[in-house]
Design a protein around this motif. Structure first.
Motif, mmCIF file in Angstrom:
data_model
loop_
_atom_site.group_PDB
_atom_site.id
_atom_site.type_symbol
_atom_site.label_atom_id
_atom_site.label_comp_id
_atom_site.label_asym_id
_atom_site.label_seq_id
_atom_site.Cartn_x
_atom_site.Cartn_y
_atom_site.Cartn_z
ATOM 1 N N CYS A 1 12.034 9.859 49.102
ATOM 2 C CA CYS A 1 11.920 9.053 50.308
ATOM 3 C C CYS A 1 11.897 7.572 49.940
ATOM 4 C CB CYS A 1 10.645 9.437 51.061
ATOM 5 S SG CYS A 1 10.373 8.471 52.568
ATOM 6 N N TRP B 1 14.338 8.707 60.900
ATOM 7 C CA TRP B 1 13.613 9.505 59.923
ATOM 8 C C TRP B 1 14.530 10.624 59.458
ATOM 9 C CZ3 TRP B 1 11.368 7.338 64.165
ATOM 10 C CH2 TRP B 1 10.208 6.574 63.955
ATOM 11 N N TYR C 1 22.644 3.953 57.952
ATOM 12 C CA TYR C 1 21.277 3.470 58.114
ATOM 13 C C TYR C 1 21.264 1.985 57.784
ATOM 14 C CZ TYR C 1 20.314 8.419 58.132
ATOM 15 O OH TYR C 1 20.327 9.749 58.443
ATOM 16 N N GLN D 1 9.483 13.897 56.824
ATOM 17 C CA GLN D 1 9.700 12.884 57.863
ATOM 18 C C GLN D 1 9.706 11.499 57.211
ATOM 19 O OE1 GLN D 1 6.576 13.726 60.709
ATOM 20 N NE2 GLN D 1 7.989 14.954 61.919
ATOM 21 N N CYS D 2 10.783 11.206 56.512
ATOM 22 C CA CYS D 2 10.906 9.963 55.750
ATOM 23 C C CYS D 2 11.544 8.874 56.608
ATOM 24 C CB CYS D 2 11.743 10.224 54.503
ATOM 25 S SG CYS D 2 12.124 8.743 53.568
ATOM 26 N N PHE D 3 10.817 7.786 56.831
ATOM 27 C CA PHE D 3 11.398 6.640 57.547
ATOM 28 C C PHE D 3 12.288 5.881 56.571
ATOM 29 C CE2 PHE D 3 11.301 2.098 58.601
ATOM 30 C CZ PHE D 3 11.919 2.148 59.827
ATOM 31 N N ALA E 1 14.775 4.850 51.115
ATOM 32 C CA ALA E 1 14.333 3.727 51.945
ATOM 33 C C ALA E 1 14.504 2.405 51.190
ATOM 34 C CB ALA E 1 12.880 3.925 52.356
ATOM 35 N N PRO F 1 14.696 3.470 65.194
ATOM 36 C CA PRO F 1 14.093 3.993 63.960
ATOM 37 C C PRO F 1 14.687 5.348 63.579
ATOM 38 C CG PRO F 1 12.402 3.181 65.453
ATOM 39 C CD PRO F 1 13.702 3.167 66.220
ATOM 40 N N TYR G 1 16.854 2.162 60.147
ATOM 41 C CA TYR G 1 17.289 2.286 61.532
ATOM 42 C C TYR G 1 18.744 2.747 61.597
ATOM 43 C CZ TYR G 1 13.165 -0.629 62.190
ATOM 44 O OH TYR G 1 11.888 -1.089 62.184
#
Length: 112
Positions: free
Chosen positions: A46, A88, A71, A96-98, A50, A86, A101
């Motif tokens: 994750c 995920w 993203y 549930q990895c943010f 990110a 947002p 966007y």
């Protein structure tokens, strides 16, 4: 006479040195040729995914040749009149990895 000149010309051409690359089949590519490249590997954590979105600003991730998603780090990477929503995604270390966007059309119709 013409036949003997043709034979002499052919003999001279055969006697010319052949560049080594041509003899081995290693000719340079034609102008404008771009060799195929392998797509870079997507991080499997994750924080890695990110962090890549954050450092690059935007990233296209695909799970097969026909399914992919872009993203972005923030709204500035979206097209005019698009909004950043947002995003995920499930990752091996975090279901549930943010990651940042996604850009999409606004659903704001002005209250009409």
């Amino acid at each position: 006479m013409k036949a003997s000149l043709s034979l002499i010309a052919a003999a001279l051409l055969c006697a010319l040195p052949v560049p080594m690359a041509a003899a081995q089949g290693n000719m340079p590519p034609p102008p404008g040729y771009l060799p195929p490249i392998d797509a870079p590997a997507v991080p499997q954590t994750c924080a890695g995914l990110a962090g890549l979105v954050k450092s690059q600003g935007s990233l296209v991730v695909g799970d097969n040749p026909r399914t992919y998603q872009r993203y972005v780090r923030d709204q500035t990477f979206c097209a005019y009149q698009q909004v950043a929503t947002p995003a995920w995604v499930p990752m091996p270390d975090n279901p549930q990895c943010f990651v940042g966007y996604t850009c999409g059309d606004s659903n704001n119709d002005g209250g009409k």
